[in-house]
Design a protein around this motif. Structure first.
Motif, PDB file in Angstrom:
ATOM      1  N   LEU A   1      10.574   9.048   8.150  1.00 15.30           N
ATOM      2  CA  LEU A   1      10.687   7.692   8.681  1.00 15.30           C
ATOM      3  C   LEU A   1       9.468   7.261   9.495  1.00 15.30           C
ATOM      4  N   ALA A   2       8.839   8.230  10.214  1.00 14.48           N
ATOM      5  CA  ALA A   2       7.752   7.875  11.143  1.00 14.48           C
ATOM      6  C   ALA A   2       6.584   7.214  10.431  1.00 14.48           C
ATOM      7  N   GLY A   3       6.274   7.723   9.236  1.00 17.20           N
ATOM      8  CA  GLY A   3       5.067   7.245   8.579  1.00 17.20           C
ATOM      9  C   GLY A   3       5.263   6.021   7.717  1.00 17.20           C
ATOM     10  N   SER A   4       6.522   5.680   7.380  1.00 18.38           N
ATOM     11  CA  SER A   4       6.674   4.634   6.368  1.00 18.38           C
ATOM     12  C   SER A   4       6.346   3.237   6.885  1.00 18.38           C
ATOM     13  N   GLU A   5       7.089   2.753   7.870  1.00 18.54           N
ATOM     14  CA  GLU A   5       6.913   1.366   8.324  1.00 18.54           C
ATOM     15  C   GLU A   5       5.483   1.114   8.839  1.00 18.54           C
ATOM     16  N   THR A   6       4.985   2.052   9.656  1.00 22.22           N
ATOM     17  CA  THR A   6       3.658   1.890  10.263  1.00 22.22           C
ATOM     18  C   THR A   6       2.571   1.747   9.193  1.00 22.22           C
ATOM     19  N   ALA A   7       2.612   2.644   8.201  1.00 19.91           N
ATOM     20  CA  ALA A   7       1.569   2.624   7.177  1.00 19.91           C
ATOM     21  C   ALA A   7       1.658   1.340   6.346  1.00 19.91           C
ATOM     22  N   ILE A   8       2.887   0.897   6.050  1.00 22.21           N
ATOM     23  CA  ILE A   8       3.047  -0.313   5.227  1.00 22.21           C
ATOM     24  C   ILE A   8       2.409  -1.511   5.929  1.00 22.21           C
ATOM     25  N   VAL A   9       2.647  -1.624   7.239  1.00 22.10           N
ATOM     26  CA  VAL A   9       2.100  -2.761   7.989  1.00 22.10           C
ATOM     27  C   VAL A   9       0.569  -2.784   7.876  1.00 22.10           C
ATOM     28  N   VAL A  10      -0.064  -1.625   8.044  1.00 24.04           N
ATOM     29  CA  VAL A  10      -1.544  -1.590   7.974  1.00 24.04           C
ATOM     30  C   VAL A  10      -2.026  -1.957   6.572  1.00 24.04           C
ATOM     31  N   LEU A  11      -1.359  -1.396   5.548  1.00 20.20           N
ATOM     32  CA  LEU A  11      -1.804  -1.660   4.176  1.00 20.20           C
ATOM     33  C   LEU A  11      -1.668  -3.139   3.816  1.00 20.20           C
TER      34      LEU A  11
ATOM     35  N   PHE B   1       3.518  -1.256  -1.868  1.00 19.12           N
ATOM     36  CA  PHE B   1       3.169  -0.362  -0.754  1.00 19.12           C
ATOM     37  C   PHE B   1       4.412   0.321  -0.169  1.00 19.12           C
ATOM     38  N   ILE B   2       5.523  -0.411  -0.144  1.00 21.67           N
ATOM     39  CA  ILE B   2       6.764   0.192   0.364  1.00 21.67           C
ATOM     40  C   ILE B   2       7.130   1.391  -0.511  1.00 21.67           C
ATOM     41  N   ASP B   3       7.085   1.178  -1.850  1.00 21.82           N
ATOM     42  CA  ASP B   3       7.435   2.264  -2.774  1.00 21.82           C
ATOM     43  C   ASP B   3       6.443   3.423  -2.659  1.00 21.82           C
ATOM     44  N   LEU B   4       5.148   3.076  -2.587  1.00 21.08           N
ATOM     45  CA  LEU B   4       4.130   4.131  -2.554  1.00 21.08           C
ATOM     46  C   LEU B   4       4.241   4.977  -1.287  1.00 21.08           C
ATOM     47  N   THR B   5       4.346   4.323  -0.114  1.00 22.12           N
ATOM     48  CA  THR B   5       4.393   5.113   1.134  1.00 22.12           C
ATOM     49  C   THR B   5       5.683   5.933   1.198  1.00 22.12           C
ATOM     50  N   ALA B   6       6.791   5.347   0.726  1.00 21.31           N
ATOM     51  CA  ALA B   6       8.050   6.114   0.738  1.00 21.31           C
ATOM     52  C   ALA B   6       7.933   7.326  -0.176  1.00 21.31           C
ATOM     53  N   ASN B   7       7.343   7.120  -1.362  1.00 17.90           N
ATOM     54  CA  ASN B   7       7.182   8.247  -2.288  1.00 17.90           C
ATOM     55  C   ASN B   7       6.269   9.324  -1.711  1.00 17.90           C
ATOM     56  N   ILE B   8       5.180   8.884  -1.041  1.00 23.70           N
ATOM     57  CA  ILE B   8       4.262   9.878  -0.462  1.00 23.70           C
ATOM     58  C   ILE B   8       4.981  10.677   0.630  1.00 23.70           C
TER      59      ILE B   8
ATOM     60  N   LEU C   1       8.239  11.100   1.149  1.00 26.38           N
ATOM     61  CA  LEU C   1       9.330  11.927   0.611  1.00 26.38           C
ATOM     62  C   LEU C   1       8.792  13.125  -0.162  1.00 26.38           C
ATOM     63  N   MET C   2       7.709  12.920  -0.888  1.00 29.11           N
ATOM     64  CA  MET C   2       7.124  14.013  -1.663  1.00 29.11           C
ATOM     65  C   MET C   2       6.537  15.065  -0.733  1.00 29.11           C
ATOM     66  N   MET C   3       5.847  14.618   0.332  1.00 33.40           N
ATOM     67  CA  MET C   3       5.249  15.576   1.260  1.00 33.40           C
ATOM     68  C   MET C   3       6.315  16.348   2.042  1.00 33.40           C
ATOM     69  N   VAL C   4       7.375  15.660   2.408  1.00 31.25           N
ATOM     70  CA  VAL C   4       8.385  16.310   3.257  1.00 31.25           C
ATOM     71  C   VAL C   4       9.395  17.096   2.420  1.00 31.25           C
ATOM     72  N   ALA C   5       9.933  16.460   1.357  1.00 36.12           N
ATOM     73  CA  ALA C   5      11.063  17.090   0.665  1.00 36.12           C
ATOM     74  C   ALA C   5      10.845  17.287  -0.833  1.00 36.12           C
ATOM     75  N   GLY C   6       9.657  16.921  -1.320  1.00 35.73           N
ATOM     76  CA  GLY C   6       9.390  17.095  -2.755  1.00 35.73           C
ATOM     77  C   GLY C   6      10.172  16.134  -3.620  1.00 35.73           C
ATOM     78  N   LYS C   7      10.458  14.929  -3.100  1.00 28.25           N
ATOM     79  CA  LYS C   7      11.253  13.945  -3.856  1.00 28.25           C
ATOM     80  C   LYS C   7      10.438  12.702  -4.172  1.00 28.25           C
ATOM     81  N   ARG C   8      10.712  12.100  -5.357  1.00 26.66           N
ATOM     82  CA  ARG C   8      10.128  10.790  -5.653  1.00 26.66           C
ATOM     83  C   ARG C   8      11.294   9.860  -5.954  1.00 26.66           C
ATOM     84  N   TYR C   9      11.433   8.813  -5.163  1.00 29.25           N
ATOM     85  CA  TYR C   9      12.614   7.964  -5.286  1.00 29.25           C
ATOM     86  C   TYR C   9      12.341   6.543  -5.753  1.00 29.25           C
ATOM     87  N   PHE C  10      11.121   6.050  -5.523  1.00 32.90           N
ATOM     88  CA  PHE C  10      10.940   4.604  -5.661  1.00 32.90           C
ATOM     89  C   PHE C  10       9.985   4.207  -6.784  1.00 32.90           C
ATOM     90  N   GLY C  11      10.012   2.910  -7.088  1.00 26.25           N
ATOM     91  CA  GLY C  11       9.110   2.376  -8.096  1.00 26.25           C
ATOM     92  C   GLY C  11       9.610   2.672  -9.500  1.00 26.25           C
TER      93      GLY C  11
END
Ligand code: HEM
Length: 411
Positions: free
Chosen positions: A314-324, A184-191, A193-203
């Protein structure tokens, strides 16, 4: 009894009766401030009642059991009014919200481009303008829908990857062991980063830019850790000097993250210059809306773009991971609920295709699971505190809230 005595007695009687009537008729609106809990220490206030084992909101909750839903505590030199009641919080955030202000936080200054993050900036002109842009351009239905494909592709890649690992091991009936939190950490970070800057970094994705990814992942972790620290500098400025090492670390992280963000913005601007206008992610929208690339050298606009860009990552990563993580953990511990959720998916979606965002409106049981997870394990249990700028009265609890030093902040 002679005449003067009789006169005096009747006057006294009339006065007492009229006082009694007046006091009965007088509206009972004398407001008092919330009770201050006992046991404050000089300089530290009640900080000694908090420990590293219990999260802050749990300690406040225990205090509310003893002192009621609205009480005062001293955090360092600040008087803080703690609200633990839905009705009171609702009245404050609807009726009195204009009298509240976000407090100045050391972390927001050092890590957030000097209070330029939308999530922490004061409620002034800057916040209003940036919020308007975020609401109309990024979080509008068209802004969200534009990146639906991006989110679906990241989810497909992540779950395809999980399926691949199971397949590689010969599809064992008992499944394979995976660390879902890391997934989930990798997925939310990728989502994000992709939405904001068009980057995929994790996984284990094929297009992963490994070196920058590792650096970015480490810095995001550092950033979130620094931001979650409770700093003495914010509540007892005299003791803030002791935190020089933390502040030095914050500055280093901010500088490194800025280099990465600067790279993203430059890359987007160059792409626009070389290949013309194209809108693929939030950075493209921000550059176009704020006109950053048309006004080179206007560092203020450039910084605004970087600040909002990093804020969104940064705003969406930690919060979403906790819920998932909590949702999956609750489902595994409640197999009857998992079974019902699977039945809903089978009946509404079928087994021939994967779930899409547009299906969510029909998946009411799944929606209820998410809401229940939020209720049981809220990712932001303690809303960021606010400064009280002007006196006001909370009608639903008959309580007076003084501004400034008497009641510096609300939590
Ligand atoms: C489960 C997920 C999320 C939760 C629980 C959550 C929670 C919150 C809360 C409680 C606030 C109010 C903070 C305050 O002012 O006291 C907030 C503000 C904000 N959040 Fe989230 N958030 C989530 C996901 C996201 C995502 C995915 C983004 C962006 C991609 C985001 C961007 C923001 C922004 C920009 C603000 C500031 C809004 C303003 O100042 O008006 N959040 N969030």
């Amino acid at each position: 009894m002679d005449l003067p005595q009789l006169f005096l007695l009747s006057a006294l009687f009339i006065f007492s009766v009229s006082y009694l009537i007046k006091s009965l008729l007088r509206p009972k609106n004398k407001k008092t401030t919330a009770p201050m809990i006992p046991g404050a220490w000089p300089l530290l206030g009640h900080l000694h009642l908090f420990d590293t084992v219990n999260p802050t909101h749990v300690t406040f909750g225990e205090m509310a059991d003893v002192y009621g839903p609205v009480f005062m505590a001293k955090l360092g030199s600040l008087n803080v009014m703690v609200i633990n009641s839905k009705e009171v919080a609702k009245e404050i955030y609807t009726v009195h919200d204009k009298l509240l202000e976000r407090p100045e936080l050391t972390a927001s200054k050092i890590l957030g481009y000097n209070d330029s993050f939308l999530t922490f900036s004061p409620y002034g002109l800057y916040w209003r303008e940036m919020r308007k842009i975020a609401a109309s351009e990024l979080f509008s239905t068209s802004g969200i829908d534009m990146l639906m494909f991006s989110r679906a592709r990241e989810a497909d890649l992540a779950f395809g990857n999980l399926y691949g690992r199971w397949e590689q091991r010969g599809k064992p009936k008992e499944g394979v062991l995976v660390d879902m939190k890391q997934e989930f950490i990798d997925l939310t970070a990728n989502i994000s980063l992709m939405m904001v800057a068009g980057k995929r970094y994790f996984g284990e994705n094929p297009n992963c830019e490994v070196k920058e990814a590792r650096r970015c992942g480490k810095l995001i972790r550092e950033f979130l850790d620094y931001f979650s620290l409770f700093l003495l500098s914010d509540v007892a400025p005299v003791l803030g000097l002791l935190e020089w090492k933390i502040k030095r670390g914050m500055k280093r992280t901010a500088k490194e993250l800025d280099k990465i963000t600067e790279g993203w913005v430059e890359e987007h601007k160059n792409k626009r210059r070389d290949h013309g206008r194209s809108v693929n992610d939030y950075l493209d929208i921000l550059i176009e809306t704020l006109g950053g690339d048309k006004i080179p050298g206007l560092s203020d606009t450039h910084t605004k773009i970087k600040a909002l860009c990093l804020n969104l990552v940064l705003a969406g990563s930690e919060t979403a991971i906790v819920v998932l993580v909590w949702a999956v953990s609750l489902l595994l511990n409640n197999p009857h609920v998992l079974k019902k959720a699977q039945e809903e998916l089978d009946s509404k979606i079928g087994k021939e295709r994967v779930v899409e965002e547009l299906d969510i409106k029909d998946l009411v049981y799944l929606q209820a699971i998410v809401k229940e997870t939020f209720r049981l394990y809220p990712p932001v249990p303690l809303i960021a505190y606010r400064d009280v700028m002007e006196d006001f009265d909370i009608a639903c609890c008959n309580c007076h809230v003084p501004a400034g030093n008497e009641s510096d902040q609300m939590a």
